[in-house]
Each structure stands twice: as C-alpha cells, then as structure tokens.
Design a protein around this motif. Structure first.
Motif, PDB file in Angstrom:
ATOM      1  N   PRO A 153       9.080  24.585  -2.686  1.00 42.87           N
ATOM      2  CA  PRO A 153      10.131  25.225  -3.496  1.00 42.87           C
ATOM      3  C   PRO A 153      11.548  25.113  -2.956  1.00 42.87           C
ATOM      4  O   PRO A 153      12.418  25.889  -3.329  1.00 42.87           O
ATOM      5  N   CYS A 154      11.811  24.154  -2.101  1.00 40.83           N
ATOM      6  CA  CYS A 154      13.177  23.933  -1.619  1.00 40.83           C
ATOM      7  C   CYS A 154      13.323  22.458  -1.311  1.00 40.83           C
ATOM      8  O   CYS A 154      12.372  21.829  -0.816  1.00 40.83           O
ATOM      9  N   ASP A 203      23.544  25.511  -0.746  1.00 38.13           N
ATOM     10  CA  ASP A 203      22.914  25.279  -2.045  1.00 38.13           C
ATOM     11  C   ASP A 203      21.396  25.275  -1.921  1.00 38.13           C
ATOM     12  O   ASP A 203      20.677  25.827  -2.775  1.00 38.13           O
ATOM     13  N   ARG A 204      20.899  24.656  -0.876  1.00 38.74           N
ATOM     14  CA  ARG A 204      19.453  24.518  -0.714  1.00 38.74           C
ATOM     15  C   ARG A 204      18.792  25.865  -0.408  1.00 38.74           C
ATOM     16  O   ARG A 204      17.685  26.136  -0.891  1.00 38.74           O
ATOM     17  N   MET A 205      19.458  26.692   0.375  1.00 38.84           N
ATOM     18  CA  MET A 205      18.889  28.012   0.614  1.00 38.84           C
ATOM     19  C   MET A 205      18.918  28.858  -0.654  1.00 38.84           C
ATOM     20  O   MET A 205      17.946  29.571  -0.972  1.00 38.84           O
ATOM     21  N   ALA A 206      20.016  28.782  -1.417  1.00 35.94           N
ATOM     22  CA  ALA A 206      20.090  29.528  -2.680  1.00 35.94           C
ATOM     23  C   ALA A 206      18.983  29.082  -3.627  1.00 35.94           C
ATOM     24  O   ALA A 206      18.331  29.911  -4.286  1.00 35.94           O
ATOM     25  N   MET A 257      24.014  20.792   9.486  1.00 30.89           N
ATOM     26  CA  MET A 257      24.112  22.246   9.517  1.00 30.89           C
ATOM     27  C   MET A 257      22.821  22.860   8.968  1.00 30.89           C
ATOM     28  O   MET A 257      22.034  22.188   8.299  1.00 30.89           O
ATOM     29  N   ARG A 258      22.614  24.138   9.253  1.00 34.73           N
ATOM     30  CA  ARG A 258      21.469  24.849   8.702  1.00 34.73           C
ATOM     31  C   ARG A 258      21.901  26.252   8.291  1.00 34.73           C
ATOM     32  O   ARG A 258      22.874  26.799   8.815  1.00 34.73           O
ATOM     33  N   VAL A 259      21.149  26.830   7.356  1.00 35.21           N
ATOM     34  CA  VAL A 259      21.332  28.226   6.965  1.00 35.21           C
ATOM     35  C   VAL A 259      20.035  28.964   7.262  1.00 35.21           C
ATOM     36  O   VAL A 259      18.959  28.532   6.822  1.00 35.21           O
TER      37      VAL A 259
END
Length: 300
Positions: free
Chosen positions: A214-215, A244-247, A283-285
């Motif tokens: 789901p991502c 965007d990917r975390m959202a 980068m990462r969230v």
C-alpha cells in the motif's frame, strides 16, 4: 542457502546474469564486501589509492522465483554479522556541506569488538549500529550504478535498514534481481562527511514476493516505525517525494482524507536524511507505529 561475495556487480541491471535462483520465502545468508572491496586495511590506505571503478560492489544479482513486474519484494533482515574491522575515510571535497574544506586525506581503521556491540575510533569506544547501505532490485530501464540511489533502491544509505528491519522493494523485471552490499558498523543521518564506518560481513535475510503493497516502494518497516523514501537531484525533489509517499500510505491504510493525513503528519511525522553526499539526495519520512495506531481512531 549461502551466497558468497565472489559474485558481485557494480550496477543494478536487468541484463546481469543471476548468480543464484531462490524461492519466495527462502532464507539466505549473503556475504558482502565493504564499499572499497577490501582494499582498505591500514591507515596508510588513502582515498587517492582507491580504484573508483570498483566502489560499492553488491553481491548478486539474486533471482527470486515468481517475482514479476508489478510485484513487491519483501526483504526481512534477521541479523548482520560484521567483519573484524571497518574504515572511515576522508579526502578534500567530501564535506561539501561544510564551510571549511578538508585539506588532507586521512583514514581511520575501526576495530569491532568480539560481541559486535562497539567499535574503536582513535582509542575511544562507540556503539555499533549495523546497517546495509546498498540494497535494491534491477530497474526496468537503464542500468544504475550501485553507488547511486533511485527508486529501485540501490545506494539508499538508510541507516534504518538494520537488524529486524523489513525492506519493501519494487519488482520491475522478472526475478527482481536483488543485490546488496556497502554495510556500515555505524553511519549518521546524512553521512555528512562522506563516509560511514565502511565494513563487510554477512546478512541473514528472507526474501518474499508480494502481489502488492500500500505504498510506493522502496519502503522500510522496523519494530517501531514506518519509513517512506524519496530521492532526487536536489533536496526539494527528495523531500516532496518522501512526503507524498507517506501520505499515500497513510490514506490507503486508514481511509482518511488528504487533509486529515497531512495535518497528522505535521505533528507526528519526522523528516530525516538518509544521505546528502551522493549525486542523488535521499530522504525519508518516519511515522512511529504508536502514532500510526492512534491515527486509526481518527474519524473522517
């Protein structure tokens, strides 16, 4: 299955012949070189003597049976066994995000303790944080050097890819063609002086083919948190992509609106750097699982 470091690549490429074929769900022991392919053994070994055509060897590629384009490769890192010593290297030009230039080369040899919990740095002792710098699958288009991060993974330099972590990678070609290497005994966020504690060793892992996830991948899960990933030639591109990917992940998992997820992220998500020293910034969230579980109680 034991896969030795005798077979390695310097790019992730759909045209590479696989060195092994494994089943989905199979557990593997994969030996890897350090990023210098064992050429740095002494403080007299300097960056000026490195063959930069042989940087970041990645053991592989490994063909995973059943993996087809559009699937996701789940890689579970059970444990990492380090070599007895690693190296930190510096040279003029490596600290581009400092105001003062490096004026001379220097190499530090770091001995790892027998229990692999600490390493020595010029007589002081620091805790080990084992991590895998390069891990990825073959891209469907042009080959990508193992020194570069991109959306296939590659030189992600995400220090959360460690023991107990799960890495979700895209499958863009048949068999996925997994390769990995460039381990570190420790590396700070950003790898800001150009080198972590570069070291070889062995990784105990399991590969599994998933129909979907789901991502957008790459994506990392630990016991404590979820991490989305962004990469680009500049900070803004990498940051926007990671956000965007975390959202997208949070909306898919909770059914909440973009606004509600975004407002949650502004107080509960953490923007972190993987590395800032390669041509592509990564980068990462991070969203902690404790916060994520509470988000599920939010009403739309």
């Amino acid at each position: 299955m034991h896969i030795t470091k005798d077979h390695y690549v310097f790019s992730m490429d759909k045209n590479h012949e696989p060195i092994a074929k494994v089943a989905s769900g199979q557990r593997l022991q994969v030996d890897v070189w350090d990023c210098f392919k064992g050429s740095v053994q002494d403080e007299k070994d300097l960056i000026s003597g490195i063959d930069f055509n042989e940087i970041n060897p990645a053991t592989g590629p490994i063909y995973v049976e059943g993996a087809q384009p559009g699937n996701v490769l789940k890689v579970t890192i059970h444990s990492i066994d380090l070599d007895p010593q690693g190296a930190i290297m510096t040279s003029p030009g490596l600290n581009k995000y400092f105001s003062k230039e490096i004026t001379e080369e220097e190499t530090a040899i770091c001995k790892v303790s027998e229990d692999q919990k600490t390493f020595d740095y010029y007589g002081a002792t620091f805790p080990v944080h084992k991590m895998i710098g390069v891990i990825g699958t073959a891209p469907k288009n042009e080959a990508v050097a193992t020194g570069l991060p991109d959306l296939h993974g590659g030189n992600m330099d995400n220090n959360q890819i460690t023991e107990g972590s799960v890495v979700y990678l895209p499958v863009e070609v048949e068999g996925a063609l997994l390769a990995l290497g460039d381990m570190h005994a420790a590396m700070g966020d950003g790898e800001i002086w150009g080198s972590g504690v570069e070291i070889g060793g062995s990784v105990d892992l399991t590969v599994e083919v998933l129909d979907s996830f789901p991502c957008p991948t790459p994506f990392v899960e630990t016991d404590q948190a979820y991490y989305s990933y962004g990469v680009g030639e500049d900070f803004e591109t990498a940051v926007v992509q990671a956000n965007d990917r975390m959202a997208e992940f949070l909306m898919a998992q909770t059914g909440l609106s973009y606004n509600k997820v975004g407002m949650f992220m502004t107080f509960a998500a953490h923007l972190e750097s993987c590395q800032i020293v390669n041509p592509n910034i990564s980068m990462r969230v991070r969203v902690d699982k404790a916060s994520y579980e509470k988000l599920k109680d939010v009403k739309e």
